[in-house]
Write an enzyme that holds these catalytic residues in place. Structure first.
Site, PDB file in Angstrom:
ATOM      1  N   ALA A 139      -0.032 -13.272   9.218  1.00 29.16           N
ATOM      2  CA  ALA A 139      -0.536 -14.582   9.635  1.00 29.16           C
ATOM      3  C   ALA A 139      -1.704 -14.421  10.604  1.00 29.16           C
ATOM      4  CB  ALA A 139       0.585 -15.373  10.296  1.00 29.16           C
TER       5      ALA A 139
ATOM      6  N   GLY B 296       3.144 -12.888   5.509  1.00 30.27           N
ATOM      7  CA  GLY B 296       2.516 -13.823   4.580  1.00 30.27           C
ATOM      8  C   GLY B 296       1.681 -13.144   3.519  1.00 30.27           C
TER       9      GLY B 296
ATOM     10  N   GLU C  91       4.191 -12.267   0.901  1.00 31.19           N
ATOM     11  CA  GLU C  91       4.627 -13.527   0.295  1.00 31.19           C
ATOM     12  C   GLU C  91       3.558 -14.073  -0.649  1.00 31.19           C
ATOM     13  OE1 GLU C  91       7.637 -15.810   3.170  1.00 31.19           O
ATOM     14  OE2 GLU C  91       5.788 -15.270   4.190  1.00 31.19           O
TER      15      GLU C  91
ATOM     16  N   GLU D  27       8.764 -10.556   9.964  1.00 29.45           N
ATOM     17  CA  GLU D  27       8.920 -11.779  10.766  1.00 29.45           C
ATOM     18  C   GLU D  27      10.111 -11.725  11.717  1.00 29.45           C
ATOM     19  OE1 GLU D  27       6.647 -12.981   7.068  1.00 29.45           O
ATOM     20  OE2 GLU D  27       8.341 -11.667   7.535  1.00 29.45           O
TER      21      GLU D  27
END
Length: 694
Positions: A64, A103, A106, A126
């Site tokens: 992120a 992310g 992901e 995370e």
């Protein structure tokens, strides 16, 4: 020059999407919107039969955008973008190089296939921020890799090498080459049918109740205070059901964790490790350090040498006798062998590191090294003698550093004709494992020497924290104060085992008495004796019980007995301890009373915070966050609480002042309200405000 973070290129019947958001291609709002726009551009063109997604620079999307942390969310969010990628009619293949973390992974799992270069690594870290993957990671990872692998990936936060990720099923194949070339070849293979594609949401997670139950039990035992690991397990367990329902559960859990004090503490710790590098000397030019000298082959010296060798620095180790030198070399060799066994380095790299080690019994062998670290025992006269000799031996421009834990760097520097080249480099034991390095700045230390200390910390993969000169610097000064609170608690009625268990319940890995036994009670004993002449008459002495243990030769683990008895891996009650405690209470005229665990934690933490505030007041630490990082990295402070002064903000300055004033009725000398804390209570300010310069 365009400032677009995402670009589109058409090559025959395929399209390429390139993310270019240096330095780590973080998935900020410009990247997220850029991906949505790129897909629309490709859809409008209508010529592409497959899409290759890759990143410019040194890595795939590495996580992120940390500049968005703590700010209102900006659309489109990453969960929405991953869903849009997955729903796209034209198949998308992600080409991964560098790292695909959080992310980034992901995003890749939202694509219809994934290829990676052999050096790539993937992960979902995370949980290390008190969160869980919030953009479908808990639902897509189990569908691709199975529940056991997904649980390992999500709960460990580790970086998984490409080969292992391929074996898990997260990556479909490994192709080496430049990212654009890999993406183009993979997209063409999608068109030809050589690379199969599918939507991850259409896959079914194979149920594994045994893995879920075993992991839930492990998490409850290992992380009883933490919320996010439990939420991770619950979300992964939901992946066996409806995909959209699983996403909704994941999102709710993510938002719950994001709002928790634990996540705020872990995020503060994450940013704190970076904030401490912001020092007044940051613009100074660090000197080149291509070789290191270490004086002393004991536990600290051998650990420092090991750490330097693992960082690729040649080391000259000096000891007084050949026997001590041989022992030091053997310790270093054992440390490096341990690194090989733990997978931290290869056997070839170990051999290369040992080849960079020179062992000598002559200080003169340090004449050409760039930086010398003295790591002998804590005796000012010995250190002053060594520095006086080094001044005549070391070349001009060489930096002279002491690994002292407590002693006055200015007094040591005064033994040389080059005090501007002298600083403290306080490593923590075991030095080849512990990541903290206090960089102690003397009154004459040159800015470029300070900058060199921080550059060395970075090269040795440590976190440097700037400290001023006082007895114990940041960490040990605060430690010395709050350990008195623990001693007073025991003298006044608590038992060492109760104190330890209360603080372990708060989140410390070990309570102060177990830590003392591990470090060696003789260290504290010698420190108390060293400072005895300077102890104010009005100060209550709390070291009587510990003194008795040391005087009996019971110095903790290394002697098999201290506050506890150690038999193999077992920690047992010391049958002689209660008698000593009772005798010392009687001598002091104390009638013992009972303490609840909450009161133990409150007194201990209030004492820690009080001295931490004084360290800020005195300018020994630059900011509250520097204190926090010292305790997170060097003293086992529970990371999810963010550090002593981050935790203090959760209590509030007014409540802390109230506690201190209450305790002062028993001991007005020990319990004094720091002026800064009183000011904060009056004006409502926080330590977070101080970190921001308010």
């Amino acid at each position: 020059m365009s400032d677009k973070k995402v670009s589109v290129e058409f090559v025959d019947d395929v399209a390429l999407i390139c993310i270019d958001n240096p330095p780590v291609n973080a998935s900020g709002v410009a990247v997220r919107q850029g991906l949505v726009d790129a897909l629309e551009e490709i859809r409008a063109a209508g010529t592409a039969k497959a899409i290759g997604l890759y990143c410019a620079g040194r890595t795939f999307v590495a996580g992120a955008d940390i500049t968005e942390f703590g700010k209102p969310p900006m659309a489109p969010g990453l969960p929405e973008v991953c869903d849009i990628l997955e729903a796209n009619e034209t198949p998308i293949v992600a080409a991964i190089h560098g790292t695909a973390l959080g992310g980034g992974l992901e995003t890749a799992m939202g694509c219809h296939a994934r290829v990676a270069v052999s050096s790539a690594k993937v992960g979902l870290p995370e949980v290390l921020l008190g969160l869980l993957p919030g953009a479908g990671g808990t639902q897509r990872a189990p569908r691709l890799a199975g529940i056991p692998n997904a649980l390992d990936l999500i709960l460990s936060g580790r970086h998984v090498p490409a080969a292992e990720a391929h074996k898990m099923g997260l990556i479909d194949r490994i192709d080496d080459g430049e990212p654009r070339d890999v993406a183009l070849a993979a997209a063409r293979d999608v068109v030809s049918g050589a690379l199969a594609t599918r939507r991850t949401c259409d896959l079914t997670t194979t149920p594994d109740e045994a893995a879920i139950e075993a992991t839930a039990a492990m998490v409850a035992k290992k992380h009883p205070q933490l919320m996010s690991p439990q939420k991770c397990v619950e979300a992964v367990a939901a992946s066996t059901g409806d995909f959209k329902e699983g996403l909704a559960l994941e999102r709710a859990a993510f938002m719950t964790c994001l709002a928790s004090p634990q996540s705020k503490g872990l995020i503060h710790a994450f940013f704190g490790e970076r904030a401490v590098a912001n020092i007044p000397e940051k613009k100074a030019q660090a000197r080149d350090v291509a070789s290191l000298g270490v004086i002393g082959g004991g536990t600290m010296g051998s650990g420092i040498s090991t750490s330097a060798l693992m960082a690729g620095l040649p080391v000259t180790l000096v000891e007084v006798t050949q026997e001590a030198l041989n022992k030091g070399v053997a310790t270093i060799t054992g440390n490096l062998d341990g690194a090989v066994k733990r997978g931290k380095m290869s056997a070839e790299k170990r051999d290369a590191a040992l080849a960079m080690l020179t062992a000598s019994t002559a200080l003169e062998s340090l004449g050409d090294v760039d930086l010398v670290i003295e790591a002998v025992f804590e005796n000012m006269d010995v250190k002053k003698e060594i520095f006086g000799k080094l001044d005549g031996i070391c070349k001009e421009g060489a930096i002279l550093a002491s690994n002292t834990s407590y002693l006055d760097i200015n007094e040591i520097a005064a033994q040389t004709s080059r005090p501007s080249d002298v600083l403290g480099l306080h490593f923590f034991s075991p030095a080849h494992i512990m990541k903290l390095l206090e960089v102690v700045v003397g009154e004459n230390t040159a800015p470029e020497v300070v900058a060199t200390g921080f550059a060395l910390a970075k090269k040795m993969r440590k976190v440097g924290v700037r400290a001023g000169v006082c007895d114990g610097f940041i960490g040990n000064r605060i430690l010395g104060h709050y350990l008195k609170a623990a001693s007073y608690l025991v003298l006044d009625g608590a038992h060492p085992d109760q104190v330890d268990k209360a603080l372990e319940g708060f989140g410390f890995a070990m309570g102060p008495h177990r830590v003392g036994d591990l470090a060696g009670l003789d260290i504290g004993y010698m420190t108390r004796k060293r400072l005895a002449a300077t102890r104010p008459a009005e100060e209550r002495y709390g070291g009587a019980i510990a003194d008795r243990l040391s005087e009996n030769g019971w110095n903790g683990r290394k002697t098999g007995k201290g506050y506890f008895v150690y038999e193999g891996r077992e920690t047992l009650e010391n049958p002689d301890l209660n008698g000593i405690i009772e005798e010392e209470r009687t001598k002091a005229g104390i009638t013992p009373r009972s303490f609840g665990d909450d009161e133990i934690v409150e007194r201990y933490m209030t004492a820690m915070i009080s001295e931490a505030v004084r360290v800020i007041e005195d300018g020994i630490a630059l900011r509250p966050v520097d204190v926090d990082v010292v305790f997170l990295m060097g003293y086992g402070f529970p990371r999810f609480r963010g550090g002593p002064l981050h935790y203090a903000d959760t209590i509030g300055a007014a409540e802390l002042v109230k506690r201190i004033e209450t305790y002062a009725a028993e001991d007005a000398y020990y319990w004094q309200v720091p002026a800064l804390l009183k000011k904060m209570a009056d004006d409502g300010s926080t330590f977070a405000d101080l970190n921001k310069g308010k």
